[in-house]
Design an enzyme around this catalytic site. Structure first.
Site, short mmCIF file in Angstrom:
data_model
loop_
_atom_site.label_atom_id
_atom_site.label_comp_id
_atom_site.label_asym_id
_atom_site.label_seq_id
_atom_site.Cartn_x
_atom_site.Cartn_y
_atom_site.Cartn_z
N TRP A 101 -42.99 -43.82 30.58
CA TRP A 101 -43.79 -44.31 31.73
C TRP A 101 -45.07 -44.94 31.27
O TRP A 101 -45.53 -45.93 31.87
CB TRP A 101 -43.98 -43.20 32.77
CG TRP A 101 -42.67 -42.90 33.41
CD1 TRP A 101 -41.91 -41.77 33.27
CD2 TRP A 101 -41.89 -43.80 34.24
NE1 TRP A 101 -40.73 -41.91 33.96
CE2 TRP A 101 -40.69 -43.12 34.56
CE3 TRP A 101 -42.10 -45.09 34.74
CZ2 TRP A 101 -39.70 -43.71 35.37
CZ3 TRP A 101 -41.12 -45.67 35.53
CH2 TRP A 101 -39.94 -44.98 35.83
N ASP A 170 -51.43 -41.47 35.96
CA ASP A 170 -50.14 -41.50 36.67
C ASP A 170 -49.67 -40.05 36.77
O ASP A 170 -49.10 -39.51 35.83
CB ASP A 170 -49.14 -42.35 35.88
CG ASP A 170 -47.74 -42.30 36.50
OD1 ASP A 170 -47.54 -41.57 37.50
OD2 ASP A 170 -46.85 -42.99 35.97
N LYS A 194 -41.19 -36.34 43.76
CA LYS A 194 -41.05 -35.11 42.97
C LYS A 194 -41.70 -33.94 43.71
O LYS A 194 -41.01 -33.05 44.18
CB LYS A 194 -41.63 -35.30 41.57
CG LYS A 194 -40.85 -36.37 40.78
CD LYS A 194 -41.77 -37.28 40.06
CE LYS A 194 -41.19 -38.57 39.52
NZ LYS A 194 -39.85 -38.63 39.01
C1 LIG Z 1 -44.46 -40.43 35.46
C2 LIG Z 1 -43.76 -41.47 36.28
N1 LIG Z 1 -44.38 -42.63 36.55
C3 LIG Z 1 -43.81 -43.59 37.29
C4 LIG Z 1 -42.56 -43.43 37.81
C5 LIG Z 1 -41.94 -44.54 38.64
O1 LIG Z 1 -41.90 -44.16 39.95
P1 LIG Z 1 -41.23 -45.08 41.06
O2 LIG Z 1 -39.77 -45.06 40.81
O3 LIG Z 1 -41.65 -44.40 42.33
O4 LIG Z 1 -41.80 -46.44 40.93
C6 LIG Z 1 -41.86 -42.25 37.58
C7 LIG Z 1 -40.50 -42.09 38.15
O5 LIG Z 1 -39.80 -41.17 38.01
C8 LIG Z 1 -42.48 -41.24 36.79
O6 LIG Z 1 -41.84 -40.10 36.53
#
Ligand SMILES: Cc1ncc(COP(=O)(O)O)c(C=O)c1O
Length: 358
Positions: A101, A170, A194
């Site tokens: 991420w 994040d 989550k």
């Molecule tokens: C730490 C983290 N950041 C970003 C995301 C991306 O999220 P989204 O699919 O809501 O864009 C996720 C998705 O699982 C994640 O675990």
């Protein structure tokens, strides 16, 4: 029948909340309509929205000089919108790269500004968090972005960095798992799927000082100041997700708030890590001080055991244990709504599987 769902997201939600939403689905509060069928501008919905924000503020003790935004497009939209909001093309953003991420957020920022990877866990194959002393920071960085919990690698920061520039986090897979000190961050964002509610919604907690810095060509819908000015209703918000998040916040308050959740989450994680470490069969590759409470990856001694493990676990009512396709192995996600009984059932199954296949 409900299973124990170890999915990394969209993930298990509290049964009590699902049942409440079900009971209210066709006739919300006696109005003869579902919450999805009423205007976001109605007094009723504005009440739901305001209460959700107030409960979130209470849970996280969010100071009054922070704004809370309920935005769309998930966490990906947010890490993409961040550089538009907080940089000029000659600005530098510092990143700590601890996994998948972090990397995605770095890729999006590169479209807009300079990026400095101040610390990179690649050398450890993303099994650790680089020591704070080793970070190569840019003194006048627009902000530093990091991912306190990497959902795929199961790597968690054991500290909150202390810096002279705004800290952007994040928190998609760690928010509401324990108390945090919001005032140490410039901006926190978290995709909902989550620990908050349905996917698509993203909660943003931003210090007022960071509003009003967007580039002139930023679409209003991604401009934090414009969104804040309209109470996150610059256009039609994801009303069901917002309502559902509000129910989850109330559930969290009934559980005793985030201090109580922290105790439970730590106990769940400790139980699973202990089972893995003591098994002599399973293995978690993450440096112990950086092990995630929320996402626990583990490997079996032979890859050919993975399929039978998943099939037999499924039969035992333990689902979604497959690791992310980019890293393989297994992963158990232990978000707030996963009860201790689920982790106990998983540990019992793992012990029995190891006995038969060791
Ligand atoms: C730490 C983290 N950041 C970003 C995301 C991306 O999220 P989204 O699919 O809501 O864009 C996720 C998705 O699982 C994640 O675990």
């Amino acid at each position: 029948m409900r299973v124990f769902n170890f999915s990394a997201g969209p993930a298990v939600l509290p049964l009590e909340v699902l049942e409440q939403a079900r009971d209210e689905l066709t006739d919300w509060h006696g109005g003869g309509m579902s919450i999805m069928e009423i205007s976001h501008r109605s007094k009723a919905f504005i009440g739901v929205a305001a209460e959700a924000e107030a409960d979130l503020r209470e849970l996280l003790a969010i100071p009054s000089d922070y704004r809370v935004l309920f935005m769309q497009g998930g966490a990906t939209a947010q890490f993409s919108a961040l550089p538009m909001n907080l940089t000029r093309s000659d600005s530098t953003v510092d990143f700590v790269n601890t996994g998948s991420w972090s990397k995605k957020a770095i890729g999006e920022a590169k479209r807009y500004c300079r990026v400095n990877v101040a610390a990179d866990a690649a050398a450890s194959n993303f099994t650790t968090v680089p020591a704070r002393e080793s970070w190569q920071l840019t003194p006048d960085a627009a902000y530093l972005h990091y991912t306190p919990n990497e959902t795929i690698g199961g790597v968690e920061f054991p500290f909150v960095p202390e810096l002279g520039v705004p800290l952007v986090a994040d928190m998609s897979s760690t928010i509401l798992s324990r108390p945090i000190e919001v005032s140490r961050f410039g901006l926190i964002y978290a995709g909902a799927q989550k620990n908050i509610g349905p996917s698509g919604l993203c909660v943003v907690i931003v210090h007022e000082q960071l509003l009003g810095r967007a580039r002139s060509d930023t679409p209003s819908i991604w401009d934090f100041k414009a969104v804040a000015a309209e109470g996150s209703m610059l256009n039609t918000p994801p009303t069901f997700g917002w309502y559902f998040a509000g129910l989850v916040f109330k559930w969290l308050k009934r559980q005793g708030g985030l201090a109580a959740m922290a105790e439970r989450n730590q106990a769940k994680a400790q139980l699973l890590y202990r089972s893995i470490d003591e098994s002599g069969f399973y293995r978690n590759p993450v440096e112990p001080s950086c092990r995630s409470w929320m996402n626990v990856p583990f490997l079996l001694p032979r890859t050919e055991l993975e399929k039978p493990f998943l099939v037999e676990a499924g039969r035992a009512g333990l689902t979604n244990l497959e690791g992310h396709r980019s890293v393989g192995g297994m992963r158990a996600s232990l978000y707030n709504a996963m009860p201790l009984a689920g982790v106990q059932a998983l540990c019992d199954f793992m012990r029995e599987f190891a006995r038969r296949n060791g």
